[in-house]
Scaffold this motif. Structure first.
Motif, PDB file in Angstrom:
ATOM      1  N   SER A 164       0.810  -1.229   0.000  1.00 50.95           N
ATOM      2  CA  SER A 164       0.000   0.000   0.000  1.00 50.95           C
ATOM      3  C   SER A 164       0.841   1.276   0.000  1.00 50.95           C
ATOM      4  CB  SER A 164      -0.931  -0.010   1.212  1.00 50.95           C
ATOM      5  OG  SER A 164      -0.147  -0.142   2.373  1.00 50.95           O
ATOM      6  N   PHE A 165       2.050   1.226   0.573  1.00 46.80           N
ATOM      7  CA  PHE A 165       2.857   2.452   0.686  1.00 46.80           C
ATOM      8  C   PHE A 165       3.662   2.749  -0.577  1.00 46.80           C
ATOM      9  CE2 PHE A 165       5.080  -1.132   2.692  1.00 46.80           C
ATOM     10  CZ  PHE A 165       6.195  -1.207   1.879  1.00 46.80           C
ATOM     11  N   VAL A 166       3.616   1.851  -1.569  1.00 43.04           N
ATOM     12  CA  VAL A 166       4.454   2.029  -2.769  1.00 43.04           C
ATOM     13  C   VAL A 166       3.817   3.028  -3.721  1.00 43.04           C
ATOM     14  CG1 VAL A 166       5.202   0.856  -4.896  1.00 43.04           C
ATOM     15  CG2 VAL A 166       5.554  -0.238  -2.676  1.00 43.04           C
ATOM     16  N   ARG A 167       4.620   3.909  -4.295  1.00 44.45           N
ATOM     17  CA  ARG A 167       4.159   4.698  -5.440  1.00 44.45           C
ATOM     18  C   ARG A 167       4.786   4.085  -6.682  1.00 44.45           C
ATOM     19  NH1 ARG A 167       5.052  11.035  -5.423  1.00 44.45           N
ATOM     20  NH2 ARG A 167       3.600  10.842  -3.685  1.00 44.45           N
ATOM     21  N   LYS A 168       3.913   3.700  -7.645  1.00 45.14           N
ATOM     22  CA  LYS A 168       4.439   3.118  -8.898  1.00 45.14           C
ATOM     23  C   LYS A 168       4.803   4.262  -9.820  1.00 45.14           C
ATOM     24  CE  LYS A 168       2.006  -1.274  -9.422  1.00 45.14           C
ATOM     25  NZ  LYS A 168       1.209  -2.079 -10.338  1.00 45.14           N
ATOM     26  N   TYR A 169       6.069   4.371 -10.173  1.00 43.08           N
ATOM     27  CA  TYR A 169       6.515   5.444 -11.072  1.00 43.08           C
ATOM     28  C   TYR A 169       6.452   5.022 -12.532  1.00 43.08           C
ATOM     29  CZ  TYR A 169       7.811   8.291  -7.127  1.00 43.08           C
ATOM     30  OH  TYR A 169       7.753   9.051  -5.999  1.00 43.08           O
ATOM     31  N   ALA A 170       6.112   3.760 -12.767  1.00 42.63           N
ATOM     32  CA  ALA A 170       5.972   3.265 -14.141  1.00 42.63           C
ATOM     33  C   ALA A 170       5.109   2.020 -14.091  1.00 42.63           C
ATOM     34  CB  ALA A 170       7.344   2.942 -14.722  1.00 42.63           C
ATOM     35  N   ASP A 171       4.666   1.605 -15.281  1.00 39.63           N
ATOM     36  CA  ASP A 171       3.878   0.373 -15.365  1.00 39.63           C
ATOM     37  C   ASP A 171       4.618  -0.557 -16.327  1.00 39.63           C
ATOM     38  OD1 ASP A 171       1.962  -1.573 -15.420  1.00 39.63           O
ATOM     39  OD2 ASP A 171       0.481  -0.389 -16.526  1.00 39.63           O
ATOM     40  N   LEU A 172       5.827  -0.954 -15.915  1.00 44.40           N
ATOM     41  CA  LEU A 172       6.674  -1.740 -16.822  1.00 44.40           C
ATOM     42  C   LEU A 172       6.078  -3.089 -17.164  1.00 44.40           C
ATOM     43  CD1 LEU A 172      10.467  -1.305 -16.155  1.00 44.40           C
ATOM     44  CD2 LEU A 172       8.905   0.017 -17.543  1.00 44.40           C
ATOM     45  N   SER A 173       5.288  -3.620 -16.269  1.00 44.88           N
ATOM     46  CA  SER A 173       4.663  -4.903 -16.552  1.00 44.88           C
ATOM     47  C   SER A 173       3.845  -4.811 -17.851  1.00 44.88           C
ATOM     48  CB  SER A 173       3.783  -5.281 -15.367  1.00 44.88           C
ATOM     49  OG  SER A 173       2.941  -6.317 -15.709  1.00 44.88           O
ATOM     50  N   SER A 174       3.043  -3.741 -17.993  1.00 40.73           N
ATOM     51  CA  SER A 174       2.237  -3.580 -19.220  1.00 40.73           C
ATOM     52  C   SER A 174       3.127  -3.332 -20.432  1.00 40.73           C
ATOM     53  CB  SER A 174       1.279  -2.396 -19.098  1.00 40.73           C
ATOM     54  OG  SER A 174       0.462  -2.585 -18.010  1.00 40.73           O
ATOM     55  N   VAL A 175       4.176  -2.512 -20.233  1.00 44.09           N
ATOM     56  CA  VAL A 175       5.072  -2.198 -21.359  1.00 44.09           C
ATOM     57  C   VAL A 175       5.741  -3.478 -21.871  1.00 44.09           C
ATOM     58  CG1 VAL A 175       7.192  -0.948 -21.997  1.00 44.09           C
ATOM     59  CG2 VAL A 175       5.489   0.163 -20.533  1.00 44.09           C
ATOM     60  N   ILE A 176       6.227  -4.299 -20.935  1.00 43.58           N
ATOM     61  CA  ILE A 176       6.919  -5.535 -21.324  1.00 43.58           C
ATOM     62  C   ILE A 176       5.937  -6.519 -21.962  1.00 43.58           C
ATOM     63  CG2 ILE A 176       8.194  -7.544 -20.438  1.00 43.58           C
ATOM     64  CD1 ILE A 176       9.350  -5.606 -18.270  1.00 43.58           C
ATOM     65  N   ARG A 177       4.750  -6.618 -21.366  1.00 41.54           N
ATOM     66  CA  ARG A 177       3.728  -7.523 -21.927  1.00 41.54           C
ATOM     67  C   ARG A 177       3.398  -7.153 -23.370  1.00 41.54           C
ATOM     68  NH1 ARG A 177       0.841 -10.855 -18.684  1.00 41.54           N
ATOM     69  NH2 ARG A 177       1.487 -10.647 -16.523  1.00 41.54           N
ATOM     70  N   LYS A 178       3.221  -5.844 -23.614  1.00 40.95           N
ATOM     71  CA  LYS A 178       2.862  -5.414 -24.979  1.00 40.95           C
ATOM     72  C   LYS A 178       4.005  -5.734 -25.945  1.00 40.95           C
ATOM     73  CE  LYS A 178       1.207  -1.674 -27.902  1.00 40.95           C
ATOM     74  NZ  LYS A 178       1.907  -2.330 -28.991  1.00 40.95           N
ATOM     75  N   ALA A 179       5.231  -5.426 -25.532  1.00 41.86           N
ATOM     76  CA  ALA A 179       6.380  -5.681 -26.415  1.00 41.86           C
ATOM     77  C   ALA A 179       6.488  -7.174 -26.741  1.00 41.86           C
ATOM     78  CB  ALA A 179       7.658  -5.183 -25.740  1.00 41.86           C
ATOM     79  N   LEU A 180       6.344  -8.017 -25.732  1.00 37.08           N
ATOM     80  CA  LEU A 180       6.511  -9.456 -25.967  1.00 37.08           C
ATOM     81  C   LEU A 180       5.344 -10.039 -26.765  1.00 37.08           C
ATOM     82  CD1 LEU A 180       8.021 -10.575 -22.537  1.00 37.08           C
ATOM     83  CD2 LEU A 180       9.199 -10.323 -24.720  1.00 37.08           C
ATOM     84  N   THR A 181       4.141  -9.505 -26.527  1.00 40.04           N
ATOM     85  CA  THR A 181       2.984  -9.975 -27.299  1.00 40.04           C
ATOM     86  C   THR A 181       3.150  -9.582 -28.767  1.00 40.04           C
ATOM     87  OG1 THR A 181       1.631  -9.668 -25.330  1.00 40.04           O
ATOM     88  CG2 THR A 181       0.437  -9.914 -27.392  1.00 40.04           C
ATOM     89  N   ASP A 182       3.592  -8.326 -29.003  1.00 43.06           N
ATOM     90  CA  ASP A 182       3.792  -7.859 -30.385  1.00 43.06           C
ATOM     91  C   ASP A 182       4.888  -8.676 -31.080  1.00 43.06           C
ATOM     92  OD1 ASP A 182       1.892  -5.997 -29.847  1.00 43.06           O
ATOM     93  OD2 ASP A 182       3.237  -4.260 -29.790  1.00 43.06           O
ATOM     94  N   TYR A 183       5.972  -8.940 -30.360  1.00 39.23           N
ATOM     95  CA  TYR A 183       7.080  -9.721 -30.928  1.00 39.23           C
ATOM     96  C   TYR A 183       6.595 -11.123 -31.287  1.00 39.23           C
ATOM     97  CZ  TYR A 183      11.257 -12.669 -30.853  1.00 39.23           C
ATOM     98  OH  TYR A 183      12.219 -13.597 -31.152  1.00 39.23           O
ATOM     99  N   ASN A 184       5.898 -11.745 -30.351  1.00 45.15           N
ATOM    100  CA  ASN A 184       5.391 -13.097 -30.573  1.00 45.15           C
ATOM    101  C   ASN A 184       4.518 -13.136 -31.826  1.00 45.15           C
ATOM    102  OD1 ASN A 184       4.948 -15.835 -29.812  1.00 45.15           O
ATOM    103  ND2 ASN A 184       2.919 -15.247 -29.064  1.00 45.15           N
ATOM    104  N   SER A 185       3.646 -12.137 -31.914  1.00 39.31           N
ATOM    105  CA  SER A 185       2.728 -12.110 -33.050  1.00 39.31           C
ATOM    106  C   SER A 185       3.485 -11.854 -34.364  1.00 39.31           C
ATOM    107  CB  SER A 185       1.661 -11.059 -32.732  1.00 39.31           C
ATOM    108  OG  SER A 185       1.253 -10.396 -33.849  1.00 39.31           O
TER     109      SER A 185
END
Ligand code: KIV
Length: 260
Positions: free
Chosen positions: A231-252
């Motif tokens: 709860s105390f964390v501030r997320k400064y990025a959403d790398l999980s989504s960025v990596i998921r999109k890159a890997l999904t695009d690459y796979n496709s």
């Protein structure tokens, strides 16, 4: 020539400039954190959870700590490198704690070690290490290596009695010679009270905004794991989504003959 941040530099920052601390476990993370001006890179035993995928930090050992610390030390040119004494080394004897602190500095090339808790062999080991010129960062509040005793990863110091105990632990660590103290997961007012009770910088994680510095686990800060965020964390990025999109695009692209 880049000037490395030293332990005395960190001590002098108390009450003047907030100390920025982030964990890192590999070369790329450490190189980028260093180039972004982070003051202290902590090779935390949190690597057992966020790097190795374990439910806690207890199975992290010295071979692994030395391995990750040596990689991080190689990558960072400016930040102060601090490395954690893992569970199996810090709960056995004063001698074992001291031996492993020396090994982390000798083979991992860090400038300081962090030890969780206070009292008994922990305070004795810290006194011995600091008197020999080995800088130690303390750690009070929710010390994850003791999570079984706490009944889980729970906020600490929520009663007057436990708050007083944590303040006295921080003072004891200061007397033993630590150069800074991590305060983890305590009420904001207690973070403030500890910060005012000791002359060394306090580094908060879930301990409110009035500590002398802040530390976050790099995977949390970067949003690497969408399954759970403290709860105390501030997320400064959403790398999980960025990596998921890159890997999904690459796979496709590979499947559809679009790459290369
Ligand atoms: O192991 C670790 O990363 C830590 C920080 C969360 C303070 O101890």
């Amino acid at each position: 020539m880049i000037k490395r941040i030293t332990v005395p530099d960190i001590v002098k920052m108390k009450g003047i400039t907030p100390v920025s601390v982030v964990t890192a476990y590999d070369f790329t993370q450490a190189r980028i954190a260093d180039e972004c001006g982070i003051d202290i890179i902590l090779v935390g035993d949190s690597l057992g959870m966020v790097f190795q995928g374990n439910p806690d930090t207890l199975s992290v050992n010295m071979v692994q700590m030395i391995y990750h610390t040596s990689i991080v030390s190689k990558a960072a040119q400016k930040a102060l490198i601090v490395s954690d004494i893992p569970f199996s080394s810090s709960k056995v004897s004063k001698e074992k704690i001291c031996e492993n602190a020396v090994a982390l500095m000798e083979q991992g090339k860090c400038a300081a070690v962090k030890i969780e808790g206070a009292g008994g062999i922990v305070t004795e080991a810290i006194s011995q290490l600091t008197s020999l010129g080995i800088p130690v960062m303390g750690h009070v509040g929710l010390t994850p290596q003791s999570f079984h005793a706490f009944g889980g990863f729970r906020k600490q110091g929520t009663t007057a009695q436990t708050a007083d105990l944590i303040v006295s632990q921080a003072r004891e660590l200061e007397r033993a010679g630590v150069f800074s103290i991590v305060i983890e997961s305590v009420p904001d007012d207690l973070g403030d009270r500890i910060t005012k009770s000791v002359a060394v910088p306090t580094i908060g994680i879930g301990a409110g905004p009035r500590c002398d510095g802040q530390v976050l686990v790099i995977n949390d800060l970067l949003g690497m794991d969408e399954r759970f965020t403290p709860s105390f964390v501030r997320k400064y990025a959403d790398l999980s989504s960025v990596i998921r999109k890159a890997l999904t695009d690459y796979n496709s692209d590979v499947k559809n003959h679009q790459f290369p």
